[in-house]
Design an enzyme around this catalytic site. Structure first.
Site, PDB file in Angstrom:
ATOM      1  N   PHE A 115       0.823  -1.237   0.000  1.00 22.51           N
ATOM      2  CA  PHE A 115       0.000   0.000   0.000  1.00 22.51           C
ATOM      3  C   PHE A 115       0.849   1.276   0.000  1.00 22.51           C
ATOM      4  O   PHE A 115       2.032   1.253   0.201  1.00 22.51           O
ATOM      5  CB  PHE A 115      -1.094  -0.002   1.060  1.00 22.51           C
ATOM      6  CG  PHE A 115      -0.692  -0.049   2.526  1.00 22.51           C
ATOM      7  CD1 PHE A 115       0.609   0.096   2.952  1.00 22.51           C
ATOM      8  CD2 PHE A 115      -1.689  -0.237   3.492  1.00 22.51           C
ATOM      9  CE1 PHE A 115       0.932   0.060   4.301  1.00 22.51           C
ATOM     10  CE2 PHE A 115      -1.375  -0.276   4.843  1.00 22.51           C
ATOM     11  CZ  PHE A 115      -0.061  -0.121   5.234  1.00 22.51           C
ATOM     12  N   GLU A 116       0.155   2.370  -0.322  1.00 20.65           N
ATOM     13  CA  GLU A 116       0.769   3.707  -0.461  1.00 20.65           C
ATOM     14  C   GLU A 116       1.916   3.700  -1.482  1.00 20.65           C
ATOM     15  O   GLU A 116       2.935   4.364  -1.298  1.00 20.65           O
ATOM     16  CB  GLU A 116       1.162   4.270   0.904  1.00 20.65           C
ATOM     17  CG  GLU A 116      -0.098   4.524   1.726  1.00 20.65           C
ATOM     18  CD  GLU A 116       0.084   5.354   2.965  1.00 20.65           C
ATOM     19  OE1 GLU A 116       1.099   6.045   3.075  1.00 20.65           O
ATOM     20  OE2 GLU A 116      -0.818   5.316   3.820  1.00 20.65           O
ATOM     21  N   GLY A 117       1.698   2.921  -2.517  1.00 21.15           N
ATOM     22  CA  GLY A 117       2.699   2.769  -3.572  1.00 21.15           C
ATOM     23  C   GLY A 117       3.405   1.444  -3.413  1.00 21.15           C
ATOM     24  O   GLY A 117       4.113   1.240  -2.424  1.00 21.15           O
TER      25      GLY A 117
END
Ligand code: COS
Length: 377
Positions: free
Chosen positions: A360-362
């Site tokens: 997550f978050e990239g």
């Protein structure tokens, strides 16, 4: 070696440790089994002000540096990464407003967080994960309002937030350049939650779809200007990624502590297994990785605090810390041997919790693109 922090933060850190020992660490084992969002535990964290650590001092926050906050967040992640993710996701949700909002919007959101609300950042959609520019959620101007339609997915705090920061297209033809950012408050007609994720790890955090069905919001809830949404989202993620690196470091630290404690107790061939040099090498490798990750987190946060560019450092911090969290958690299971594979012992949960930090978050693949682009440019 921990972060170098202020005296005020040191006092707070010992409070956070006590809180986590009494209210989170053991309880989280049960929530990991049931997957429930433990409202009572979060209410206690709100009471202590832990969910509002990232509120800037000028809007009523405690006024700690980011590195100070990192020390507290790592402690929360050590106790339970799902708990820390919930707290951190509120900080993530606040960021678009703090980055690009006007004074009234900042005040409004910070007040809500200080009162005990959670925030949620709504960017990802079923067809737009690594490629957020492919998002299909729309916001159509209608007099003094915008009307939002679309579905966001994998939204942390989706069902428990009061404040939603939502990326939506105000001009479909322009793609990512037609994306804008909006503030939507809970209770707005047309805002609802959909599918709840039954996750592999961080199970006491809430993750679900957030649905907008002719959801009418005041035009004054536009953050920045029309068309600024993609850049605001990227700047938000640039900051938020370091926090994920901080939490991943906390998971790795916990895994190492569990491994050391077990190795001191476990007797094989007539002596504790910690007496074997092979064990020292394992633990030394864990510590080298954890301390390197922590210093990368501190470096990225210091650059943020000083107003220096931090996009690449943030990507490195998240990417490296999440990769080593997986490695250290896996090695901790190895130290526990067969017991490490059992749900009765704490380390298999750490591996499950760590995995999402590579995603997550990239994803770490996207973050390597970010790092590569920074170098090539
Ligand atoms: N800060 C500010 N602006 C940025 C930026 C950043 N970090 N990254 C890109 N931009 C701007 C670019 O400057 C460009 O603007 P101009 O055309 O005016 O120059 C615009 O945004 C498009 O940039 P780019 O062409 O690099 O975008 P891409 O579509 O190629 O995407 C990546 C770049 C892959 C880095 C981006 O899509 C990304 O981060 N994806 C992962 C998303 C993610 O993390 N999702 C998980 C969300 S969980 S909360």
């Amino acid at each position: 070696m921990p972060y170098i922090i202020s005296e005020e933060a040191r006092d707070l850190l010992s409070d956070v440790k006590k809180f986590c020992d009494n209210e989170v660490r053991e309880q989280a084992k049960e929530f990991d089994k049931t997957g429930e969002w433990p409202k009572e535990m979060y209410d206690k964290a709100i009471e202590q002000g832990y969910t509002a650590l990232e509120v800037p001092e000028e809007y009523g926050g405690v006024g700690l540096s980011r590195v100070d906050i990192a020390a507290l967040m790592e402690e929360m992640a050590k106790a339970d990464a799902g708990f820390a993710t919930t707290v951190s996701a509120s900080g993530l949700g606040m960021k678009p407003v703090l980055i690009a909002g006007n004074d009234e919007q900042k005040r409004r959101v910070c007040e809500k967080i200080l009162e005990g609300s959670f925030a949620a950042f709504c960017l990802t959609e079923p067809g737009a994960g690594s490629d957020p520019g492919a998002g299909k959620t729309t916001a159509v101007k209608d007099g003094d309002s915008y009307i939002l339609n679309g579905r966001k997915c994998f939204i942390t705090n989706g069902a428990v937030a009061d404040v939603y920061l939502v990326a939506a297209l105000t001009n479909k033809e322009l793609g990512m350049k037609g994306m804008s950012m909006f503030l939507v408050e809970s209770g707005t007609p047309g805002l609802s939650t959909g599918n709840h994720e039954d996750k592999m790890g961080i199970r006491c955090s809430n993750t679900c779809d957030v649905v907008f069905d002719d959801c009418r919001i005041p035009a004054e809830n536009l953050i920045g200007k029309e068309g600024d949404g993609f850049k605001i989202a990227m700047q938000t993620l640039d900051q938020a990624r370091t926090w994920m690196g901080c939490l991943a470091t906390g998971i790795a630290q916990r895994a190492m502590e569990e491994a050391v404690a077990y190795a001191k107790e476990r007797i094989q061939f007539g002596k504790p297994i910690i007496k074997n040099q092979a064990m020292h090498f394992k633990i030394a490798d864990m510590e080298i990785k954890i301390e390197t990750a922590r210093q990368m987190v501190a470096h990225a946060l210091t650059k943020m605090d000083l107003g220096l560019p931090y996009s690449m450092e943030s990507a490195i911090a998240k990417c490296y810390a999440s990769d080593i969290a997986m490695q250290v958690a896996s090695e901790a299971i190895q130290v526990f041997g067969g017991y490490g594979y059992s749900r009765e012992y704490p380390v298999e949960k750490l591996l499950r919790d760590a995995k999402i930090f590579q995603i997550f978050e990239g994803t770490n693949e996207i973050l390597r693109i970010v790092v590569g682009n920074n170098i090539v440019k």
